[in-house]
Design a protein around this motif. Structure first.
Motif, PDB file in Angstrom:
ATOM      1  N   GLU A 249       0.797  -1.230   0.000  1.00  0.00           N
ATOM      2  CA  GLU A 249       0.000   0.000   0.000  1.00  0.00           C
ATOM      3  C   GLU A 249       0.825   1.274   0.000  1.00  0.00           C
ATOM      4  N   ASP A 250       0.673   2.093   1.056  1.00  0.00           N
ATOM      5  CA  ASP A 250       1.291   3.408   1.017  1.00  0.00           C
ATOM      6  C   ASP A 250       2.710   3.450   1.581  1.00  0.00           C
ATOM      7  N   LYS A 297       5.970  -1.869  -8.069  1.00  0.00           N
ATOM      8  CA  LYS A 297       4.765  -1.062  -8.130  1.00  0.00           C
ATOM      9  C   LYS A 297       3.980  -1.321  -6.851  1.00  0.00           C
ATOM     10  N   THR A 299       0.473  -0.588  -4.869  1.00  0.00           N
ATOM     11  CA  THR A 299      -0.873  -0.052  -5.079  1.00  0.00           C
ATOM     12  C   THR A 299      -1.421   0.429  -3.749  1.00  0.00           C
ATOM     13  N   LYS A 301      -4.008   3.401  -1.437  1.00  0.00           N
ATOM     14  CA  LYS A 301      -5.430   3.722  -1.315  1.00  0.00           C
ATOM     15  C   LYS A 301      -5.961   4.319  -2.622  1.00  0.00           C
ATOM     16  N   GLY A 302      -7.183   3.959  -2.952  1.00  0.00           N
ATOM     17  CA  GLY A 302      -7.803   4.476  -4.173  1.00  0.00           C
ATOM     18  C   GLY A 302      -7.098   3.990  -5.430  1.00  0.00           C
ATOM     19  N   ASN A 303      -6.482   2.799  -5.321  1.00  0.00           N
ATOM     20  CA  ASN A 303      -5.800   2.179  -6.462  1.00  0.00           C
ATOM     21  C   ASN A 303      -4.703   3.037  -7.094  1.00  0.00           C
ATOM     22  N   ARG A 304      -4.195   3.951  -6.276  1.00  0.00           N
ATOM     23  CA  ARG A 304      -3.107   4.808  -6.747  1.00  0.00           C
ATOM     24  C   ARG A 304      -1.840   3.944  -6.780  1.00  0.00           C
ATOM     25  N   THR A 305      -1.147   3.927  -7.891  1.00  0.00           N
ATOM     26  CA  THR A 305       0.086   3.125  -7.896  1.00  0.00           C
ATOM     27  C   THR A 305       1.308   4.033  -7.898  1.00  0.00           C
ATOM     28  N   ARG A 306       2.303   3.567  -7.173  1.00  0.00           N
ATOM     29  CA  ARG A 306       3.570   4.294  -7.127  1.00  0.00           C
ATOM     30  C   ARG A 306       4.689   3.274  -7.269  1.00  0.00           C
TER      31      ARG A 306
END
Ligand code: AMP
Ligand code: MG
Length: 426
Positions: A249-250, A297, A299, A301-306
């Motif tokens: 996640e984050d 990658k 993923t 919150k809100g399917n934001r990928t970084r």
């Protein structure tokens, strides 16, 4: 295989300084200040007393001594935090406590020890505090802390980039700052891999071992100021690994342990190569050779990928800790905005013979201590990369260069200090 320096350079190149956040000052210890701090106030706000004593006019003390006291009339007592409305005029004094504002008219403070207050208190004849005898001459300004002598209003007191220590946290408090803007702490996801691992809150079954890496690595993350996010244990299956990786996640970085050596089930590096970008695998170092580094990658919150850095640390209990100290710590410190990312080293006289047949740079667990002004290092016992107990005994790692086949007792080596004396019992 790349060298320790090359590996570190590649890692540091891929990690960025994180953004800033405003936090309560007590949460900012060890973090890097992201703003210049100016003072809105003057400290001290008023001329005040540096001693418990009597505020007087210095001229009134001319010629005073033990045998020839100058007796003054006491017109008031003033405590820290209060202001006396009386004015000191020739022949008078105000009894004053440390930190209290110096009353009008007075130009110095005579400390209690240089007065006869004690005698008067003891004697029944005279009531204390109506008069006082001054027993020593004083000079103007004596024992007075001047307005603004610490900090003047508008002054820049701390510069952006400063690492906040207890004294800086205190300084912020003295300015009345409840919050401060710092580079935020990285959140580091910690994932253990291996079919043989059992979580420490479960019974051990045959052939299994407890997952210790999660805890040594999460503690290192905490020690250096970042926030661990424990993902638990992934079995050596692709599905489990991939599903655990979804929980990153984050987080700002992923640390996994195990699954990066040559075994059939060592699939962390394969998944890293497939689903992320592998920057390197294997470093010319012992322990810790099969370190894998890449980007994955994540993923959130809100399917934001970084894309975040992933260090695949070796599974052996010591290897993963040494790899952490050598490679993860500098990366975390850089993310936190620190510029000094190297641990201190000292030159130490080695007290054991050490062989290095691996052709890699050796980091052997040792106790390094100072005796008669010199540092001496001795190994803590067996150096197998799974032997955590000899890591526990060590306060340092002695470094044997990759091109040295042997180092003999009495030679000088570099010792990388993991802990200084106050933190270890020797
Ligand atoms: P691997 O790199 O997965 O082959 O692991 C190398 C060695 O480290 C094996 O003996 C593992 O059992 C051990 N190991 C791996 N992960 C852990 C862990 N989380 N805690 C303790 N030992 C581990
Ligand atoms: Mg494994």
């Amino acid at each position: 295989m790349i060298s320790v320096e090359e590996a570190l350079e590649k890692i540091l190149k891929e990690v960025e300084v994180l953004n800033e956040e405003k936090v309560p000052i007590l949460n900012a210890l060890g973090q890097v200040l992201a703003e210049d701090i100016k003072s809105d106030i003057t400290i001290p706000p008023l001329d005040n007393s540096a001693m418990d004593g009597y505020a007087v006019i210095s001229r009134d003390t001319a010629g005073a001594s033990e045998s020839s006291p100058r007796v003054l009339r006491v017109i008031d007592t003033v405590m820290a935090g209060s202001i006396s409305r009386k004015e000191v005029t020739p022949g008078t004094a105000v009894r004053i406590m440390t930190g209290a504002a110096v009353p009008k008219g007075a130009d110095c403070v005579v400390q209690f020890e240089n007065t006869d207050e004690d005698e008067r208190k003891k004697s029944a004849i005279s009531e204390p505090y109506t008069q006082v005898g001054i027993l020593a001459e004083t000079t103007p300004g004596l024992n007075i802390r001047r307005t603004g002598e610490d900090i003047s209003r508008g002054a820049t007191v701390l510069l952006k980039g400063t690492v906040l220590r207890p004294s800086e946290i205190g300084l912020l408090a003295s300015l009345g700052q409840t919050h401060v803007t710092v580079i935020r702490r990285p959140v580091v996801a910690v994932l253990a891999t291996g079919n043989e691992l059992v979580s420490i809150d479960k019974p051990l079954s045959e052939g299994k071992i407890y997952d210790s890496n999660t805890y040594s690595i999460a503690s290192l993350v905490q020690r250096y100021g970042a926030i661990p996010k424990i993902l638990g244990i992934a079995r050596d299956t692709e599905e489990e690994l991939v599903s655990k990786l979804r929980q990153v996640e984050d987080a700002d970085m992923l640390l996994s342990t195990g699954g990066v050596s040559m075994g059939d089930y060592d699939m962390v590096k394969d998944i890293l190569a497939r689903d992320g970008e592998m920057v390197f695998w294997k470093v010319r170092v012992k322990p810790g050779k099969p370190l894998a580094f890449g980007k994955i990658k994540a993923t959130g919150k809100g399917n934001r990928t970084r894309i975040i850095p992933h260090l695949g640390l070796p599974g052996n209990a010591v290897s993963c800790m040494v790899s952490f100290e050598l490679f993860v710590r500098p990366a975390l410190l850089k993310m936190m905005g620190k510029t000094m990312v190297a641990k201190p080293t000292v030159q130490a006289i080695i007290e054991d013979n050490i062989k290095n047949n691996a052709g890699r740079r050796l980091y052997d667990r040792a106790i390094t201590e100072r005796r008669n002004g010199k540092y001496y290092a001795r190994l803590t016992g067996p150096q197998g990369s799974g032997i955590l107990s000899s890591m526990g005994l060590a306060n340092s790692l002695v470094i044997i260069p990759e091109d040295r086949k042997e180092v003999r007792k009495g030679e000088v080596v570099q010792a990388l200090m993991l802990d200084w004396n106050e933190e270890v019992s020797l």
